[in-house]
Design a protein around this motif. Structure first.
Motif: not given
Length: 445
Positions: A9-19, A61-69, A134-139
């Protein structure tokens, strides 16, 4: 055996983290919801001066993906540091402390990996995260790419970075490791210290091994071949003595690493299945490191010494190379390994002269710059191409001597200055003329 997943599977990059997030993610801390006394002790041992913002709290739980990363990176870094501490000290409890508890498959996988790395006499295993999680299905499941700069036996060795995937799950008790996977080698390494760190599956990633350390070698075999370990290790030591006589490049090979493969491992290790005609391979893994794989089925009493010497000769002659694998020097690379191999057979005649005649009968041999065998080539065709390389090197050693021939090889293969430039420098004549000499020598066989 470790669970093996070569993920296509080619994993997708969700978002670049801010510096700013990247900077804060280097701080190491445990999850703020974890109350385990063992984990608290780990946190105390790992704590270092924090940035002003301090460790990152667990996101809502509802935080942006970048915060979880950023939080996942922080927590994974903490676990990996503890894991390395446990590995180097031989403490499996510490090694597995951050793993998913009460999961027998995860625990057995970690035990196998731990035992194998300890068998290989690991002395350095510096792990760091590559890129972002990288987040996988199900978060609640994540993939984190890990770089491990490692040494076996010696306490200091050339840069050797293994790249692999780790899997994680967010639980009420924090982030937990659920296992490791082979990294997709088509995906780049963002923060490897060398552009020549190879993204390949190392044997210890997929297979439980036992190992033996010799004066010049480290030999490892799957558990099923344990009874052959002492014999193969002794043969490898003898092969290393011969390979050492033909070192090309600066400095001595620190240690030859040799991994014996079963049929399953042949399809898993390094670059995958090498082809029906291949009995072994030399896999460049870093800027000054080449590891050897040899098929156990090919290590017969009549062929084992030849095969091992051939493969170890690749290690001694190809370190620091720039053009290994390029087709124009393939005949040199394999011819040199065949020539070194032949020096250890006690005067036995090189047995592929008839195979060369098979090739030359198909078409006139005007140049020794033969191409590599096709992936699905038959054995006779493959052997003939190797033999042309061997006889070309035999001619060069006989006619020009060892010093000039090794200088030519180094220029053409390691320095990458081209066959003509290397020939002019070492032999004082253009490669076209030397090539014709070699081809004439082969045609007379």
């Amino acid at each position: 055996m470790l669970p093996t997943v070569i993920n296509l599977v080619r994993w997708q990059r969700i978002v670049l983290l801010p510096v700013a997030v990247l900077l804060t993610s280097v701080a190491v801390a445990a999850s703020d919801v974890t109350n385990s006394s063992a984990w608290a002790d780990v946190t105390a041992r790992l704590t270092r001066p924090m940035l002003e913002s301090g460790p990152l709290p667990r996101p809502a739980e509802d935080a942006p993906v970048s915060e979880f990363q950023a939080w996942i990176a922080q927590e994974a870094n903490a676990v990996l540091k503890v894991e390395t501490e446990g590995l180097l000290s031989g403490d499996f409890t510490t090694y597995a402390l951050g793993a998913m508890p009460d999961d027998p498959l995860v625990r057995e996988s970690l035990k196998s990996r731990f035992r194998t790395l300890r068998e290989l006499k690991v002395t350095r295993f510096d792990q760091r995260i590559d890129g972002q999680p990288y987040v996988l299905p199900g978060r609640d499941s994540w993939r984190v790419v890990v770089i491990a700069d490692h040494c076996f036996v010696e306490t200091d060795c050339a840069t050797d970075e293994a790249v692999f995937d780790s899997r994680w799950k967010v639980t009420p008790d924090g982030l937990k490791l659920t296992g490791f996977r082979v990294h997709d080698r088509t995906h780049p390494c963002f923060s490897c210290s060398s552009s020549r760190s190879a993204i390949v599956a190392r044997p210890w990633e997929t297979t439980e091994l036992v190992a033996k350390v010799g004066k010049r070698t480290l030999v490892a075999v799957p558990l099923k071949y344990r009874a052959r370990l002492a014999e193969l290790a002794a043969r490898a030591e003898s092969a290393a003595v011969i390979a050492d006589r033909y070192q090309v490049g600066d400095g001595k090979v620190d240690r030859y690493r040799l991994f014996i493969a079963d049929p399953v491992s042949c399809s898993q290790w390094y670059y995958g299945y090498p082809g029906a005609w291949a009995a072994g391979l030399a896999a460049p893994t870093g800027p000054n490191r080449i590891e050897v794989e040899a098929a156990e089925s090919a290590l017969t009493p009549g062929y084992a010494d030849e095969l091992l010497t051939h493969e170890l000769a690749h290690v001694s002659t190809l370190r620091n190379d720039t053009t290994y694998g390029q087709d124009d020097v393939w005949f040199l690379v394999e011819g040199m390994a065949e020539y070194v191999m032949q020096q250890g057979v006690g005067g036995k005649e090189y047995r592929r002269g008839t195979v060369v005649r098979h090739l030359t009968q198909q078409r006139p041999l005007r140049s020794v710059m033969v191409q590599p065998p096709a992936f699905d080539a038959d054995l006779v065709d493959a052997q003939a191409r190797y033999a042309v390389g061997y006889y070309a090197l035999e001619y060069l050693f006989k006619h020009y001597g060892k010093t000039k021939t090794l200088a030519f090889f180094r220029g053409a293969v390691q320095y990458g200055i081209g066959l003509d430039g290397a020939s002019q420098s070492a032999f004082g004549k253009p490669w076209a003329k030397v090539d014709r000499e070699c081809a004439a020598y082969v045609r007379k066989l």
